[in-house]
Design a protein around this motif. Structure first.
Motif, PDB file in Angstrom:
ATOM      1  N   ARG A  38       0.844  -1.190   0.000  1.00  0.00           N
ATOM      2  CA  ARG A  38       0.000   0.000   0.000  1.00  0.00           C
ATOM      3  C   ARG A  38       0.879   1.239   0.000  1.00  0.00           C
ATOM      4  NH1 ARG A  38      -2.724  -0.596   6.066  1.00  0.00           N
ATOM      5  NH2 ARG A  38      -0.863  -0.062   7.284  1.00  0.00           N
ATOM      6  N   GLN A  39       0.313   2.315  -0.490  1.00  0.00           N
ATOM      7  CA  GLN A  39       1.080   3.552  -0.589  1.00  0.00           C
ATOM      8  C   GLN A  39       0.176   4.752  -0.364  1.00  0.00           C
ATOM      9  OE1 GLN A  39       3.215   4.127  -4.302  1.00  0.00           O
ATOM     10  NE2 GLN A  39       4.760   5.356  -3.258  1.00  0.00           N
ATOM     11  N   VAL A  40       0.672   5.645   0.448  1.00  0.00           N
ATOM     12  CA  VAL A  40       0.029   6.932   0.707  1.00  0.00           C
ATOM     13  C   VAL A  40       0.835   7.997  -0.019  1.00  0.00           C
ATOM     14  CG1 VAL A  40      -0.568   8.602   2.489  1.00  0.00           C
ATOM     15  CG2 VAL A  40      -0.829   6.160   2.946  1.00  0.00           C
ATOM     16  N   GLY A  42       3.232  10.751  -0.988  1.00  0.00           N
ATOM     17  CA  GLY A  42       4.333  11.342  -0.250  1.00  0.00           C
ATOM     18  C   GLY A  42       5.101  10.364   0.613  1.00  0.00           C
ATOM     19  N   LYS A  43       4.630   9.124   0.661  1.00  0.00           N
ATOM     20  CA  LYS A  43       5.315   8.099   1.449  1.00  0.00           C
ATOM     21  C   LYS A  43       5.735   6.939   0.568  1.00  0.00           C
ATOM     22  CE  LYS A  43       3.233   8.992   5.965  1.00  0.00           C
ATOM     23  NZ  LYS A  43       2.578   8.358   7.145  1.00  0.00           N
ATOM     24  N   GLU A  44       6.674   6.148   1.059  1.00  0.00           N
ATOM     25  CA  GLU A  44       7.116   4.982   0.310  1.00  0.00           C
ATOM     26  C   GLU A  44       6.064   3.883   0.358  1.00  0.00           C
ATOM     27  OE1 GLU A  44      11.982   5.315   0.803  1.00  0.00           O
ATOM     28  OE2 GLU A  44      10.903   3.522   1.439  1.00  0.00           O
ATOM     29  N   ARG A  45       6.070   3.076  -0.686  1.00  0.00           N
ATOM     30  CA  ARG A  45       5.176   1.925  -0.707  1.00  0.00           C
ATOM     31  C   ARG A  45       5.595   0.965   0.398  1.00  0.00           C
ATOM     32  NH1 ARG A  45       4.354  -0.644  -6.530  1.00  0.00           N
ATOM     33  NH2 ARG A  45       3.783   1.542  -6.833  1.00  0.00           N
ATOM     34  N   GLU A  46       4.615   0.408   1.120  1.00  0.00           N
ATOM     35  CA  GLU A  46       4.949  -0.497   2.219  1.00  0.00           C
ATOM     36  C   GLU A  46       4.278  -1.851   2.029  1.00  0.00           C
ATOM     37  OE1 GLU A  46       3.653   0.922   6.014  1.00  0.00           O
ATOM     38  OE2 GLU A  46       1.532   0.913   5.492  1.00  0.00           O
ATOM     39  N   GLU A  89      -5.797   5.052   9.393  1.00  0.00           N
ATOM     40  CA  GLU A  89      -4.404   4.929   8.926  1.00  0.00           C
ATOM     41  C   GLU A  89      -4.227   3.819   7.904  1.00  0.00           C
ATOM     42  OE1 GLU A  89      -5.475   5.031  12.105  1.00  0.00           O
ATOM     43  OE2 GLU A  89      -4.268   3.691  13.393  1.00  0.00           O
ATOM     44  N   ALA A  92      -5.105   4.182   1.841  1.00  0.00           N
ATOM     45  CA  ALA A  92      -3.973   4.115   0.914  1.00  0.00           C
ATOM     46  C   ALA A  92      -4.455   3.544  -0.417  1.00  0.00           C
ATOM     47  CB  ALA A  92      -2.864   3.239   1.478  1.00  0.00           C
TER      48      ALA A  92
END
Length: 120
Positions: A38-40, A42-46, A89, A92
């Motif tokens: 998943r990815q938000v 501005g953030k890295e894919r996790e 949270e 994503a």
């Protein structure tokens, strides 16, 4: 061209559930390890979860353990991610990805992503 297609995303209230699907275009994927990421913005894919071709082994990221369940139906060339007790949270874009069996293989195929939005 082999491909993965995600579906099942949407808008849900906190505490609710969604089930994502990842449909593979070829039966070859039945041997592949399939993972959800998943990815938000501005953030890295996790990494979220993964499952081996035989379903013998699954793995989960700590934030989703006990809430998400990954499974697969090789007869339908589909992998599922059941998401319960959703939290804001968890919002994503969720992607599924496939890599050949083995411990050190790269992800060769990615889906286009499906948006999951959890409202508080």
């Amino acid at each position: 061209q082999a491909q993965l297609i995600e579906s099942g995303g949407g808008l849900v209230q906190a505490g609710g559930s969604l089930r994502l699907s990842c449909a593979a275009s070829q039966r070859t994927f039945s041997r592949y390890v399939i993972s959800w990421f998943r990815q938000v913005p501005g953030k890295e894919r996790e990494f979220v979860a993964s499952i081996t071709g035989s379903s013998a082994s699954t793995d989960y990221a700590e934030p989703v353990k006990g809430r998400f369940t990954i499974s697969r139906d090789n007869a339908k060339n589909t992998v599922y991610l059941q998401m319960n007790s959703l939290k804001p949270e968890d919002t994503a874009v969720y992607y599924c990805a496939a890599r050949p069996p083995g411990s050190d293989t790269d992800y060769l195929y990615w889906g286009q992503g499906t948006q999951v939005t959890v409202s508080s």
